[in-house]
Design a protein around this motif. Structure first.
Motif, PDB file in Angstrom:
ATOM      1  N   GLN A   1     -63.241 -20.833  29.687  1.00  0.00           N
ATOM      2  CA  GLN A   1     -64.430 -20.561  28.876  1.00  0.00           C
ATOM      3  C   GLN A   1     -65.105 -19.240  29.241  1.00  0.00           C
ATOM      4  O   GLN A   1     -65.531 -18.490  28.364  1.00  0.00           O
ATOM      5  CB  GLN A   1     -65.436 -21.709  29.025  1.00  0.00           C
ATOM      6  CG  GLN A   1     -64.962 -23.015  28.400  1.00  0.00           C
ATOM      7  CD  GLN A   1     -65.883 -24.195  28.746  1.00  0.00           C
ATOM      8  OE1 GLN A   1     -66.899 -24.034  29.417  1.00  0.00           O
ATOM      9  NE2 GLN A   1     -65.500 -25.376  28.297  1.00  0.00           N
TER      10      GLN A   1
ATOM     11  N   ILE B   1     -60.245 -29.459  37.470  1.00  0.00           N
ATOM     12  CA  ILE B   1     -60.768 -29.585  36.098  1.00  0.00           C
ATOM     13  C   ILE B   1     -61.916 -28.601  35.883  1.00  0.00           C
ATOM     14  O   ILE B   1     -61.970 -27.899  34.857  1.00  0.00           O
ATOM     15  CB  ILE B   1     -61.225 -31.035  35.820  1.00  0.00           C
ATOM     16  CG1 ILE B   1     -59.995 -31.956  35.714  1.00  0.00           C
ATOM     17  CG2 ILE B   1     -62.048 -31.114  34.531  1.00  0.00           C
ATOM     18  CD1 ILE B   1     -60.330 -33.438  35.748  1.00  0.00           C
ATOM     19  N   ARG B   2     -62.825 -28.538  36.847  1.00  0.00           N
ATOM     20  CA  ARG B   2     -63.961 -27.610  36.727  1.00  0.00           C
ATOM     21  C   ARG B   2     -63.492 -26.163  36.686  1.00  0.00           C
ATOM     22  O   ARG B   2     -63.993 -25.345  35.924  1.00  0.00           O
ATOM     23  CB  ARG B   2     -64.922 -27.802  37.908  1.00  0.00           C
ATOM     24  CG  ARG B   2     -65.729 -29.079  37.841  1.00  0.00           C
ATOM     25  CD  ARG B   2     -66.548 -29.252  39.105  1.00  0.00           C
ATOM     26  NE  ARG B   2     -67.275 -30.499  39.126  1.00  0.00           N
ATOM     27  CZ  ARG B   2     -67.871 -30.994  40.202  1.00  0.00           C
ATOM     28  NH1 ARG B   2     -67.810 -30.332  41.342  1.00  0.00           N
ATOM     29  NH2 ARG B   2     -68.518 -32.139  40.156  1.00  0.00           N
TER      30      ARG B   2
ATOM     31  N   MET C   1     -61.943 -25.385  33.250  1.00  0.00           N
ATOM     32  CA  MET C   1     -62.960 -25.199  32.207  1.00  0.00           C
ATOM     33  C   MET C   1     -63.684 -23.873  32.391  1.00  0.00           C
ATOM     34  O   MET C   1     -63.894 -23.126  31.432  1.00  0.00           O
ATOM     35  CB  MET C   1     -63.942 -26.371  32.241  1.00  0.00           C
ATOM     36  CG  MET C   1     -63.319 -27.695  31.823  1.00  0.00           C
ATOM     37  SD  MET C   1     -64.436 -29.098  32.013  1.00  0.00           S
ATOM     38  CE  MET C   1     -65.653 -28.727  30.751  1.00  0.00           C
ATOM     39  N   ARG C   2     -64.046 -23.553  33.634  1.00  0.00           N
ATOM     40  CA  ARG C   2     -64.778 -22.309  33.890  1.00  0.00           C
ATOM     41  C   ARG C   2     -63.937 -21.077  33.551  1.00  0.00           C
ATOM     42  O   ARG C   2     -64.397 -20.165  32.846  1.00  0.00           O
ATOM     43  CB  ARG C   2     -65.196 -22.252  35.368  1.00  0.00           C
ATOM     44  CG  ARG C   2     -65.989 -20.998  35.741  1.00  0.00           C
ATOM     45  CD  ARG C   2     -65.993 -20.778  37.239  1.00  0.00           C
ATOM     46  NE  ARG C   2     -64.662 -20.387  37.727  1.00  0.00           N
ATOM     47  CZ  ARG C   2     -64.336 -20.319  39.004  1.00  0.00           C
ATOM     48  NH1 ARG C   2     -65.222 -20.638  39.941  1.00  0.00           N
ATOM     49  NH2 ARG C   2     -63.115 -19.932  39.382  1.00  0.00           N
TER      50      ARG C   2
ATOM     51  N   ILE D   1     -54.578 -21.787  30.113  1.00  0.00           N
ATOM     52  CA  ILE D   1     -54.383 -22.970  30.946  1.00  0.00           C
ATOM     53  C   ILE D   1     -53.253 -22.730  31.947  1.00  0.00           C
ATOM     54  O   ILE D   1     -53.371 -23.028  33.139  1.00  0.00           O
ATOM     55  CB  ILE D   1     -54.082 -24.220  30.082  1.00  0.00           C
ATOM     56  CG1 ILE D   1     -55.319 -24.613  29.289  1.00  0.00           C
ATOM     57  CG2 ILE D   1     -53.632 -25.392  30.946  1.00  0.00           C
ATOM     58  CD1 ILE D   1     -55.101 -25.766  28.324  1.00  0.00           C
TER      59      ILE D   1
END
Length: 211
Positions: free
Chosen positions: A148, A140-141, A144-145, A154
């Motif tokens: 972003q 998940i981290r 997101m990293r 994805i």
């Protein structure tokens, strides 16, 4: 008389929170007495390879890193000599021509996914940490990293994770946990572990009469 600096290794999988832990420890000391070395800065120079070959680089494999140069630089820092830390150019998948001048300090934090994999590196460390975070949190981290900060999709992040990152973690990174002196669960959110770490480092520095 120059005292040998203290070297702290902070390892863990991608997205484990090891950088957060390293930064938390770093922030507890005056800037003039501590420095950070990121293993990511020491990916091998690939300027001699064509771009199609560079694109095949597996950045989660031990062979991607120039450990000989890390060891050379740590040895110089232990001798209180300055180094020129490399800068990696991810756009061109090779080492940049730029370098960063780094002066020796009393405390050196070496942070990276595979710093505990090489026995020669382990032997230079006074304290070895492994930041241990569940795989679901790490993906998940990373999602997101990379979305972003790196403009990834994805699908591309998930494909890279399942095809490269996860198998490399299981094969090379996870087994190095057994070399750690301290295992830190849940990364940078574990303030108790970080406080204990800082206290231990200060004790070592006091023993060496550095503070």
């Amino acid at each position: 008389m120059n005292r040998k600096p203290v070297i702290i290794g902070v390892a863990g999988g991608s997205g484990s929170g090891k950088t957060t832990v390293a930064n938390e420890v770093y922030s507890q000391f005056p800037a003039h007495s501590i420095l950070m070395l990121e293993q990511d800065a020491y990916y091998k120079n690939q300027s001699h390879l064509p771009m199609e070959e560079r694109l095949k680089t597996n950045y989660d494999h031990p062979l991607a890193f120039d450990n000989d140069l890390i060891i050379d630089h740590l040895t110089k820092l232990l001798e209180r000599k300055a180094i020129e830390k490399p800068v990696y150019d991810y756009a061109n998948h090779t080492r940049s021509e730029d370098v960063i001048h780094v002066e020796p300090r009393d405390v050196i934090i070496l942070e990276g996914i595979l710093i505990l994999e090489d026995e020669r590196l382990r032997d230079l460390m006074d304290i070895k940490l492994f930041v241990d975070t569940d795989s679901d949190l790490r993906i998940i981290r990373r999602l997101m990293r990379d979305i972003q900060e790196r403009g990834r999709t994805i699908d591309s992040v998930i494909d890279q994770y399942t095809s490269v990152v996860r198998p490399m973690h299981l094969q090379f990174i996870e087994p190095t946990k057994r070399y750690a002196d301290i295992i830190v669960p849940e990364g940078g959110h574990n303030h108790v572990a970080i406080d204990l770490m800082v206290t231990k480092i200060k004790t070592i520095l006091e023993e060496k009469a550095m503070i």
